[in-house]
Motif scaffolding. Structure first.
Motif, PDB file in Angstrom:
ATOM      1  N   THR A  94      -1.291   7.313  -5.438  1.00 34.29           N
ATOM      2  CA  THR A  94      -1.575   6.859  -7.209  1.00 34.29           C
ATOM      3  C   THR A  94      -1.894   7.799  -7.040  1.00 34.29           C
ATOM      4  OG1 THR A  94      -3.901   5.781  -6.649  1.00 34.29           O
ATOM      5  CG2 THR A  94      -2.026   4.274  -6.415  1.00 34.29           C
ATOM      6  N   TYR A 127       1.148   4.231  -9.458  1.00 37.34           N
ATOM      7  CA  TYR A 127       1.492   4.328  -8.391  1.00 37.34           C
ATOM      8  C   TYR A 127       2.631   5.019  -8.350  1.00 37.34           C
ATOM      9  CZ  TYR A 127      -1.447   0.572  -8.216  1.00 37.34           C
ATOM     10  OH  TYR A 127      -2.979   0.115  -8.775  1.00 37.34           O
ATOM     11  N   ASN A 169       4.624   3.278  -2.472  1.00 34.18           N
ATOM     12  CA  ASN A 169       4.438   2.575  -2.469  1.00 34.18           C
ATOM     13  C   ASN A 169       5.702   1.787  -0.872  1.00 34.18           C
ATOM     14  OD1 ASN A 169       6.372   1.150  -4.004  1.00 34.18           O
ATOM     15  ND2 ASN A 169       5.696  -0.058  -3.405  1.00 34.18           N
ATOM     16  N   GLU A 228      -0.336   0.669  -0.978  1.00 34.38           N
ATOM     17  CA  GLU A 228      -0.377   2.858  -1.375  1.00 34.38           C
ATOM     18  C   GLU A 228       0.180   3.493  -0.064  1.00 34.38           C
ATOM     19  OE1 GLU A 228      -3.192   5.274  -2.949  1.00 34.38           O
ATOM     20  OE2 GLU A 228      -3.171   2.973  -3.692  1.00 34.38           O
TER      21      GLU A 228
END
Length: 165
Positions: free
Chosen positions: A87, A101, A104, A113
């Motif tokens: 992030t 983000y 992921n 994450e």
């Protein structure tokens, strides 16, 4: 599609076969950005009945809008990119800080994450663009803060889409 996704969990190594992938360099907000998705199939027939992986039959790894220094997907071969954390906080047009983000992992419709990401692009003997992606993710099997390593080795093959009238 060829490739594997591996998670090195303390109890067992999860091995997935890549079903499809998508890789593109897009121009977004005055920056060139990497967009990448690698999706496994949900074939678990190769697993033992008591395998922990049976509870997690399919995974999808994503990178969205990560700023990079190349303008075209063809320029990725021979490049390496590090994404230390998944992030970042950036300022929007109104001066507000927003969290985005970059990476992921989707498992059983939950997002995790990815951290310590290293992406290495190359070309195989057939001239296809390939990626070796390593990193870490929280242990999604127990939903703990413990980190497990992963690696993805995949050819990012262009497929022509034919639309019939």
């Amino acid at each position: 599609m060829s490739g594997t996704i591996k998670f090195f969990h303390p109890e067992e190594t999860f091995v997935y076969k890549v079903e499809q992938s998508f890789c593109k360099v897009v121009y977004l907000k005055k920056k060139n950005c990497l967009v990448l998705e690698i999706e496994s199939n949900d074939d678990i027939e190769h697993l033992d009945e008591d395998s922990l992986q049976n509870e997690f039959p399919k995974v999808i790894l994503n990178i969205d809008d990560f700023p990079i220094s190349v303008q075209d997907k063809r320029q990725l071969a021979g490049k390496r990119f590090d994404i230390p954390i998944g992030t970042a906080e950036i300022e929007d047009e109104d001066g507000e800080l927003i969290e985005i983000y970059y990476t992921n992992l989707q498992v059983n419709e939950e997002d995790w994450e990815l951290n310590s990401n290293r992406l290495e692009f190359s070309r195989n003997a057939k001239g296809e663009l390939c990626i070796m992606w390593t990193g870490e993710v929280e242990d999604f099997t127990e939903a703990t803060d413990d980190m497990i390593s992963f690696e993805v080795n995949c050819a990012l093959v262009d497929r022509k889409i034919i639309v019939e009238d």
